[in-house]
Design a protein around this motif. Sequence first.
Motif, short mmCIF file in Angstrom:
data_model
loop_
_atom_site.label_atom_id
_atom_site.label_comp_id
_atom_site.label_asym_id
_atom_site.label_seq_id
_atom_site.Cartn_x
_atom_site.Cartn_y
_atom_site.Cartn_z
N LEU A 316 1.66 12.35 6.20
CA LEU A 316 2.01 10.93 6.23
C LEU A 316 0.92 10.12 6.90
N ASN A 317 -0.33 10.50 6.64
CA ASN A 317 -1.47 9.76 7.17
C ASN A 317 -1.42 8.32 6.66
N LEU A 318 -1.69 7.37 7.54
CA LEU A 318 -1.56 5.94 7.24
C LEU A 318 -2.87 5.24 7.51
N GLY A 319 -3.38 4.51 6.52
CA GLY A 319 -4.63 3.78 6.69
C GLY A 319 -5.11 3.22 5.37
N SER A 320 -6.44 3.12 5.22
CA SER A 320 -7.03 2.65 3.97
C SER A 320 -7.02 3.80 2.97
N GLY A 321 -6.60 3.53 1.73
CA GLY A 321 -6.52 4.65 0.80
C GLY A 321 -6.32 4.23 -0.64
N ALA A 322 -6.36 5.24 -1.51
CA ALA A 322 -6.14 5.04 -2.94
C ALA A 322 -5.62 6.35 -3.52
N GLY A 323 -4.86 6.23 -4.61
CA GLY A 323 -4.31 7.42 -5.23
C GLY A 323 -3.98 7.20 -6.69
N LEU A 324 -3.73 8.31 -7.37
CA LEU A 324 -3.41 8.29 -8.79
C LEU A 324 -2.41 9.39 -9.06
N TRP A 325 -1.38 9.08 -9.87
CA TRP A 325 -0.50 10.16 -10.31
C TRP A 325 -0.27 10.09 -11.82
N TRP A 326 0.03 11.26 -12.35
CA TRP A 326 0.28 11.43 -13.79
C TRP A 326 1.64 12.08 -13.96
N THR A 327 2.44 11.56 -14.89
CA THR A 327 3.75 12.13 -15.18
C THR A 327 3.88 12.41 -16.67
N SER A 328 4.57 13.50 -16.97
CA SER A 328 4.89 13.86 -18.35
C SER A 328 6.23 14.57 -18.33
N GLY A 329 7.28 13.88 -18.76
CA GLY A 329 8.61 14.45 -18.66
C GLY A 329 9.00 14.63 -17.21
N ASN A 330 9.35 15.85 -16.84
CA ASN A 330 9.73 16.14 -15.46
C ASN A 330 8.56 16.59 -14.59
N PHE A 331 7.41 16.78 -15.18
CA PHE A 331 6.24 17.25 -14.43
C PHE A 331 5.41 16.07 -13.93
N SER A 332 4.74 16.28 -12.80
CA SER A 332 3.84 15.25 -12.27
C SER A 332 2.72 15.91 -11.49
N VAL A 333 1.59 15.22 -11.45
CA VAL A 333 0.44 15.62 -10.64
C VAL A 333 -0.03 14.38 -9.89
N SER A 334 -0.21 14.52 -8.57
CA SER A 334 -0.62 13.39 -7.74
C SER A 334 -1.86 13.77 -6.95
N ALA A 335 -2.73 12.78 -6.73
CA ALA A 335 -3.91 12.97 -5.89
C ALA A 335 -4.18 11.68 -5.14
N ASN A 336 -4.50 11.79 -3.84
CA ASN A 336 -4.76 10.58 -3.06
C ASN A 336 -5.67 10.86 -1.88
N TYR A 337 -6.21 9.78 -1.33
CA TYR A 337 -7.10 9.85 -0.17
C TYR A 337 -6.69 8.74 0.80
N VAL A 338 -6.65 9.08 2.11
CA VAL A 338 -6.32 8.11 3.15
C VAL A 338 -7.28 8.30 4.32
N ALA A 339 -7.83 7.19 4.81
CA ALA A 339 -8.66 7.20 6.01
C ALA A 339 -7.95 6.35 7.06
N ALA A 340 -7.43 7.01 8.10
CA ALA A 340 -6.72 6.27 9.13
C ALA A 340 -7.63 5.27 9.84
N ASN A 341 -8.94 5.58 9.94
CA ASN A 341 -9.90 4.69 10.57
C ASN A 341 -10.76 3.97 9.54
N GLY A 342 -10.21 3.81 8.34
CA GLY A 342 -10.98 3.22 7.25
C GLY A 342 -11.32 1.76 7.44
N ASN A 343 -10.68 1.08 8.38
CA ASN A 343 -10.95 -0.33 8.62
C ASN A 343 -12.03 -0.54 9.68
N PHE A 344 -12.55 0.55 10.30
CA PHE A 344 -13.56 0.41 11.35
C PHE A 344 -14.92 0.14 10.73
#
Length: 558
Positions: A316-344
């Motif tokens: 549950l890292n919180l900060g500057s970030g971006a992500g993408l997920w893909w869904t097909s029926g009941n399946f899903s794949v997610s990928a994301n990046y978060v930098a808690a100090n991304g605003n420094f």
Amino acid sequence: MKLFQQMLLAPAALGLLAPMAATASELNIDGVNRYADSQEQVTSITQFSDVQPTEWAYQALSNLVERYGCVAGYPDGTFRGKRPLSRWEAAALLNACLDRITEVTDELRRLMKEFEVELSVLKGRVDGLEAKVGELEANQFSTTTKLSGQATFIIGANTFGGDQRVFGNDTGLSPVINPRFKNLSARQNGATAFNYDLRIDLNTSFTGKDLLRTRLRAGNFGNSPFGGQTNIGTAEDPVFVGGLNATEVGFEEASGANSVGIDRLFYQFPLSSSFTATVGARVRQDDMLAVWPSVYPADTVLDIFTYAGAPGAYSLNLGSGAGLWWTSGNFSVSANYVAANGNFGNVNSGTTLSGDTDCDNAGGIGNECSAQTGTAQIAYAGDNFGIAAAYTYSSGGAGLYSGNGTPFAVSAFDSGDNTNSVGISAYWQPSNSGWLPSISTGWGLNSTNDGGDFDFVDGVVSQSWYVGLQWTDVFIKGNAAGMAVGQATFVTDTGDNDFDANDSNYAWEFWYKFQVTDNISVTPALYYLSQPLGQIQRVNTNEGYNNFGGFLKTTFKF
């Protein structure tokens, strides 16, 4: 006048009212009716042997025959659509359709008279609704934004038992006895306290499929018995460890006690029917996952049970970030990046004596001071069950929320240059309320390397797990009860170090939620931690140090 009436009357009127036509007084209506009676009434256009679907007026004739019932055929089953229309035929057609219209009109008048009162009431309601809609439109907050909120009150206390051991040298591995800790803990962490948490969400959609979320947050749990730091030292020589008895991670202030701050600010939008993207200046790891692999409530009691059993993988890292997920029926794949100090703005502010980077007040995106996580998850979510596997790479102390582990495990995460974490989590819930509860479970494994100044954490392995049960409609419809048991992150292997791991800590929680109204609930809860300090207190003693607490939580949703 309706379209079909115009279609019927136009040709008939032209035929009957032409200059060469007879006047109305000269028209023999009885003769017209007798002429009409000589024709055969049909109920389907298919009864005409000489009418094909390719005819240009086929649909219009079909409507007159099947919907309005005012077109007849000749006795031989033909319509003879290409022969000229005689005045008698025009009069017969007009008379039949007018009779039909009269029948419908009379029926409508009868129905209107029969339901006169109901129609009057309905008209009044519609007029009132129009007035309210007009008022809402004139005074609405926004045409694109929905505001919702939640205020939580918690009053309760906790108590500590057993003996206490604290770090006594630079490695933090040789404990010393603190004879004054028991009384100090009772004063600082055992008092009864009354705290609050306030969240206000502004959910905005510009297309109906996207989401711009802004969450405002305020609270005062920082120094409470349920969300603050625990002093495991003395008044003269304090040693603070954060959140050993912390309730769920939501009870944390975004910008200090009693100060309103931005807790979330991100934009989520579909790229296609299968792909969804998220980008935010303040976004949390789980905001960018297509599936959350648990149905156990995250806002019940202990923070330990908030991470689907794997606080390393689901940090549950919180900060500057971006992500993408893909869904097909009941399946899903997610990928994301978060930098808690991304605003420094500065990458680093100096180096330590050993040459390692000092990341105090430093950060940015994609460097050793970013406090960053990269997460990938694959999941399957059915109608009443789901399972997910996640991998997270963490660096710069971003791998573990400090309230979710023993001090040794937290120290390993915070001191290690990188941590590889995996988690496997699943849930199942019954289709109907009953004796069977929903079941959520998860397990996590973490490996930490390159400790920098703290070489003793190199190669440290830690684990975590939990099982959460929830019953719905308990005793009264709308009420719920639940319990969970598990272990917060604890060290299971010390790597190349010359001491054994003995870092376990078990946690339990029990709660019952009274749903007073649709918007107000009251939840009494109890919890117990068997060894919240883990290996710190157990190196040279078998005496336990435990934590027992309870509170009454009232939640208001608006």
